[in-house]
Enzyme design. Structure first.
Site, PDB file in Angstrom:
ATOM      1  N   ARG A  55       0.829  -1.213   0.000  1.00  0.00           N
ATOM      2  CA  ARG A  55       0.000   0.000   0.000  1.00  0.00           C
ATOM      3  C   ARG A  55       0.861   1.258   0.000  1.00  0.00           C
ATOM      4  O   ARG A  55       0.457   2.319  -0.461  1.00  0.00           O
ATOM      5  CB  ARG A  55      -0.978   0.012   1.195  1.00  0.00           C
ATOM      6  N   TYR A 108     -14.329  17.228 -15.381  1.00  0.00           N
ATOM      7  CA  TYR A 108     -14.809  15.849 -15.413  1.00  0.00           C
ATOM      8  C   TYR A 108     -15.932  15.679 -14.369  1.00  0.00           C
ATOM      9  O   TYR A 108     -15.843  16.217 -13.265  1.00  0.00           O
ATOM     10  CB  TYR A 108     -13.633  14.918 -15.107  1.00  0.00           C
ATOM     11  N   ASP A 180      -5.405  18.962 -14.639  1.00  0.00           N
ATOM     12  CA  ASP A 180      -5.793  17.596 -15.021  1.00  0.00           C
ATOM     13  C   ASP A 180      -5.483  17.473 -16.515  1.00  0.00           C
ATOM     14  O   ASP A 180      -6.185  18.024 -17.356  1.00  0.00           O
ATOM     15  CB  ASP A 180      -7.285  17.386 -14.733  1.00  0.00           C
ATOM     16  N   LYS A 205      -7.162   6.352 -19.353  1.00  0.00           N
ATOM     17  CA  LYS A 205      -7.561   6.786 -20.692  1.00  0.00           C
ATOM     18  C   LYS A 205      -6.420   6.589 -21.692  1.00  0.00           C
ATOM     19  O   LYS A 205      -5.996   5.477 -21.905  1.00  0.00           O
ATOM     20  CB  LYS A 205      -8.036   8.237 -20.618  1.00  0.00           C
TER      21      LYS A 205
END
Ligand SMILES: *Cc1c(COP(=O)(O)O)cnc(C)c1O
Length: 391
Positions: A55, A108, A180, A205
């Site tokens: 993690r 977004y 972004d 993406k």
């Protein structure tokens, strides 16, 4: 009889080899053994390098992060479990109650939701302004604004933000500019080119590019911000899976080729759509009739990307007919795949907005967004010709 039960749970040693693999190894281990507690201390205090618990970091995440770092021209970025994990890590890592965030009006959908619903619950004030209007956006950066969040090219109308005006206004107001860069990618522009304090991606993406991975990336210029974002990502558990990182790294090997081909296809498709009878409007920043064409040409240096948006008349009826006729064009709410995909913002990404809110940003029932892929251009143009013929 030998008792195999003990050996079964011990790891079999990895076979020795005088050769090394040409491919990137995949390491799914959750934990790493250290020699002794002193060795762990040395690791956690930064005297030695390595991994302890997945993690907190693992080799496949590091490999992928350094590859995206190189694309963005930076060092020290981290990979997280999704694009939204990147946005979340930035907001919760850098903000405290009482701070203010200013976002672009066409962020977004989930970033909008984070700003509208989640941040206010934590005592963080949020506001929005149109990033294509540099002066208005600059005026909206009021005192107390800690973060400015913008996307260079908006979804789905592909409007281009006035990045230089926004960056200088953020700087003089002492706000952090968070970019972004998902839609544009470092193939068109890098965060450092527009003075971003933080750059983030949905790796899901175009970067990973094959619609089989959900991941994000984030880099902050200031090492203290990097540490805050990393600590938040680790504490909130925004960890990426090693296998996803491995797949995304593999996707990046062909990023340049994919981006070049998809962008050339997009330019050709935009021109063809503009000639097609049922199409009333085409939005592509590379076309002279796009409202932000001049800014796009200067900012993106001719790399206009793979996204094309167009509009047909006839409302939902015509939209349904188009999608049903476009059997070779997957109808799916994502972007950046090797294959061309079609999305309908009114029924997917922007369904939470009212009809009036959608109309205000130029989205109707006839609006389609195309994520152009790397097919042979003849195939693509024929597929759209056939689908539009059915409308
Ligand atoms: C998809 C997307 C996100 C969110 O990424 P996920 O990987 O789906 O969490 C954020 N910003 C933009 C611009 C996106 O397109």
């Amino acid at each position: 009889m030998t008792d195999t039960r003990k050996t079964l749970v011990r790891r079999t040693p990895w076979p020795g080899s005088v050769t090394g693999p040409i491919g990137t190894p995949l390491q799914p281990s959750v934990a790493y053994t250290a020699q002794d507690p002193d060795a762990l201390d040395a690791l956690y205090t930064g005297q030695t390098q390595g991994f302890s618990y997945a993690r907190e970091g693992h080799p496949n995440a590091s490999v992928l992060a350094s590859k995206i770092d190189a694309m963005e021209g930076v060092e020290g970025g981290i990979v997280v479990g999704s694009g939204m994990a990147a946005v979340t890590a930035v907001m919760f890592g850098l903000l405290k109650s009482g701070d203010r965030v200013l976002g672009g009006t066409q962020l977004y959908g989930r970033s909008l939701r984070l700003m509208r619903e989640e941040l206010p619950r934590m005592g963080i004030e949020t506001a929005f302004s149109d990033p294509t209007d540099g002066a208005a956006f600059a005026a909206a950066i009021t005192p107390g604004t800690r973060i400015v969040l913008v996307e260079v090219v908006s979804n789905p109308t592909l409007r281009v933000a006035d990045m230089h005006a926004i960056a200088s206004a953020a700087k003089s107001a002492g706000a952090l500019l968070v970019v972004d860069n998902t839609f544009t990618t470092p193939g068109a522009i890098r965060g450092i080119d527009v003075g971003a304090d933080v750059v983030l991606h949905s790796v899901t993406k175009l970067l990973a590019g094959h619609s089989d991975v959900t991941l994000g990336y984030v880099h902050a210029a200031d090492p203290a911000h990097r540490k805050a974002i990393y600590d938040t990502a680790t504490t909130f558990g925004l960890t990426p899976s090693p296998f996803d990182c491995w797949l995304a790294e593999r996707g990046l090997f062909t990023f340049d080729l994919r981006f070049e081909r998809a962008s050339a296809n997009a330019a050709a498709l935009a021109d063809a759509l503009a000639q097609a009878a049922p199409v009333s409007r085409v939005l592509y920043p590379g076309r002279a009739d796009h409202p932000d064409h001049a800014r796009a040409a200067a900012l993106l240096d001719g790399r206009f990307g793979n996204m094309v948006t167009f509009e047909i008349a006839g409302g939902r009826e015509a939209a349904n007919r188009l999608v049903r006729a476009a059997a070779d064009l997957p109808f799916a709410p994502t972007l950046g795949d090797v294959a061309t995909t079609l999305s309908h913002p009114a029924s997917s990404s922007h369904r939470a907005l009212s009809v009036a809110e959608r109309a205000a940003i130029g989205i109707g029932e006839g609006t389609f967004r195309v994520s152009v892929g790397i097919e042979p251009p003849e195939f693509l143009l024929a597929a759209f010709r056939d689908a539009l013929g059915a409308v």
